[in-house]
Design a protein around this motif. Structure first.
Motif, short mmCIF file in Angstrom:
data_model
loop_
_atom_site.label_atom_id
_atom_site.label_comp_id
_atom_site.label_asym_id
_atom_site.label_seq_id
_atom_site.Cartn_x
_atom_site.Cartn_y
_atom_site.Cartn_z
N GLY A 1 0.82 -1.21 0.00
CA GLY A 1 0.00 0.00 0.00
C GLY A 1 0.85 1.26 0.00
N PHE A 2 1.94 1.24 0.76
CA PHE A 2 2.85 2.39 0.78
C PHE A 2 3.48 2.59 -0.59
N LEU A 3 3.96 1.51 -1.20
CA LEU A 3 4.59 1.60 -2.51
C LEU A 3 3.59 2.05 -3.58
N ASP A 4 2.35 1.63 -3.41
CA ASP A 4 1.31 2.02 -4.37
C ASP A 4 1.02 3.52 -4.31
N LYS A 5 1.19 4.12 -3.14
CA LYS A 5 1.02 5.57 -3.03
C LYS A 5 2.25 6.29 -3.57
N LEU A 6 3.42 5.73 -3.32
CA LEU A 6 4.66 6.33 -3.80
C LEU A 6 4.75 6.28 -5.32
N ALA A 7 4.44 5.13 -5.89
CA ALA A 7 4.53 4.91 -7.34
C ALA A 7 3.35 4.03 -7.75
N PRO A 8 2.17 4.63 -7.97
CA PRO A 8 0.95 3.85 -8.23
C PRO A 8 1.15 2.77 -9.29
N PHE A 9 0.78 1.56 -8.93
CA PHE A 9 1.00 0.43 -9.83
C PHE A 9 0.16 0.51 -11.09
N ASP A 10 -0.94 1.24 -11.05
CA ASP A 10 -1.75 1.35 -12.27
C ASP A 10 -1.13 2.30 -13.29
N LEU A 11 0.01 2.90 -12.97
CA LEU A 11 0.72 3.73 -13.94
C LEU A 11 1.70 2.90 -14.78
N GLN A 12 1.86 1.64 -14.46
CA GLN A 12 2.82 0.82 -15.20
C GLN A 12 2.40 0.68 -16.66
N MET A 13 3.38 0.48 -17.52
CA MET A 13 3.12 0.33 -18.95
C MET A 13 2.42 -0.99 -19.24
N ASP A 14 1.79 -1.05 -20.40
CA ASP A 14 0.96 -2.21 -20.76
C ASP A 14 1.74 -3.52 -20.76
N PHE A 15 3.03 -3.47 -21.15
CA PHE A 15 3.81 -4.70 -21.26
C PHE A 15 4.31 -5.19 -19.91
N ASP A 16 4.17 -4.38 -18.87
CA ASP A 16 4.83 -4.62 -17.60
C ASP A 16 4.08 -5.64 -16.74
N ASN A 17 4.76 -6.08 -15.68
CA ASN A 17 4.13 -6.98 -14.71
C ASN A 17 4.57 -6.60 -13.30
N ALA A 18 4.44 -5.32 -13.00
CA ALA A 18 4.80 -4.83 -11.66
C ALA A 18 3.68 -5.16 -10.68
N GLY A 19 4.03 -5.24 -9.38
CA GLY A 19 3.01 -5.46 -8.36
C GLY A 19 3.47 -6.43 -7.28
N PHE A 20 2.51 -6.93 -6.54
CA PHE A 20 2.72 -7.94 -5.50
C PHE A 20 2.69 -9.28 -6.21
N LEU A 21 3.85 -9.89 -6.41
CA LEU A 21 3.96 -11.03 -7.32
C LEU A 21 4.13 -12.38 -6.63
N VAL A 22 4.63 -12.40 -5.40
CA VAL A 22 4.85 -13.67 -4.71
C VAL A 22 4.54 -13.49 -3.23
N GLY A 23 3.92 -14.51 -2.64
CA GLY A 23 3.77 -14.52 -1.19
C GLY A 23 2.38 -14.32 -0.66
N ARG A 24 2.29 -14.16 0.66
CA ARG A 24 1.02 -13.98 1.36
C ARG A 24 0.93 -12.55 1.90
N GLY A 25 -0.16 -11.90 1.60
CA GLY A 25 -0.32 -10.50 1.95
C GLY A 25 -0.35 -10.21 3.43
N GLU A 26 -0.82 -11.15 4.24
CA GLU A 26 -0.94 -10.90 5.67
C GLU A 26 0.30 -11.29 6.47
N THR A 27 1.34 -11.72 5.76
CA THR A 27 2.60 -12.03 6.45
C THR A 27 3.17 -10.79 7.11
N GLN A 28 3.55 -10.89 8.36
CA GLN A 28 4.16 -9.77 9.06
C GLN A 28 5.63 -9.65 8.65
N VAL A 29 6.06 -8.42 8.43
CA VAL A 29 7.40 -8.17 7.93
C VAL A 29 8.26 -7.56 9.04
#
Length: 265
Positions: free
Chosen positions: A9-37
């Motif tokens: 969520g922080f990264l999405d505010k810093l650099a919104p993922f919906d701004l990525q180019m059509d060919f791209d595959n940026a985002g949350f790509l591996v893992g479990r979202g509720e894992t504590q870091v």
């Protein structure tokens, strides 16, 4: 303790993922979202040595610029380089978030970091694609005034190599003193005409093709290839600092195995 989803969520505010180019595959790509870091690693690329370093350090998350999954994965085995990396992440219970062309385009992203590392002044966008949800302009590349106007192409190439820690800098000399410089982190050679339209005499980027050097010389623009890694790795330390400030309970580190993949003589 923050979760993977909260870091995303922080990264999405810093650099919104919906701004990525059509060919791209940026985002949350591996893992479990509720894992504590508790600990995370920042790298340009998620390679197997980077994943192994993250595992040794007890990290729950790796944040990178280049997507760990770019092309479609049809099989997840140890028979491919991508498969080995993804298996190592999963087996280590680690997540991966990758901010790619969205981080290239935003104001505090790759290209601003590149321009500031090269000490450019009076920064402007090289190419504006639009405005994000908060009305902030975004687009690839930056333009600015050289820190010491009047350098020759060779002198400026040496300066670029030193500032970026580049393995090498290849360049075509456009025949003019370096004063007005455009930068494009990564593969931005196709933006040569954008640099010309902004009145630039010098363009620093990477992955330049043979015909682009020829075109640049014909246009009277000095075109420099400082390498993909060197022109983009400049974002990793500032990104790590932003994450550390936003999440003081997380230990944020730069990957030591995040390295230039080639050497030069």
């Amino acid at each position: 303790m923050a979760t993977v989803n909260e870091v995303y969520g922080f990264l999405d505010k810093l650099a919104p993922f919906d701004l990525q180019m059509d060919f791209d595959n940026a985002g949350f790509l591996v893992g479990r979202g509720e894992t504590q870091v508790k600990r995370l690693l920042v790298a340009l690329d998620i390679t197997l040595p980077v994943v192994q370093e993250a595992a040794e350090k007890g990290c729950q998350l790796v944040v990178s610029h280049h997507p760990v999954i770019f092309h479609p994965v049809k099989a997840l085995t140890d028979q491919s380089a991508t498969g080995r990396v993804l298996l190592a992440l999963a087996e280590g219970h680690m997540a991966a978030i990758c901010a790619h062309t969205n981080l290239d385009a935003v104001m505090e992203g790759v290209n601003c970091c590149l321009a500031r590392t090269l000490e450019l002044k009076d920064l402007e966008q090289l190419h504006q694609d639009g405005l994000d949800h908060e009305g902030r302009p975004y687009g690839i590349g930056r333009v600015g005034t050289a820190h010491r106007p009047g350098m020759t192409a060779g002198e400026y190439a040496a300066f670029v190599k030193e500032k970026l820690g580049a393995a090498s800098v290849r360049y075509a000399d456009g025949g003019r003193p370096v004063r007005h410089v455009a930068v494009g982190g990564g593969s931005c050679g196709s933006m040569l005409c954008d640099a010309a339209a902004r009145g630039c005499d010098t363009f620093v980027t990477a992955d330049v093709k043979h015909d682009q050097y020829i075109q640049a010389r014909a246009m009277g623009i000095t075109l420099m290839d400082a390498g993909h890694f060197a022109t983009e790795n400049v974002v990793c330390a500032p990104l790590a600092e932003k994450l550390a400030r936003a999440f003081p309970d997380i230990r944020v580190e730069l990957a030591q195995q995040n390295r230039e993949p080639y050497g030069a003589v």
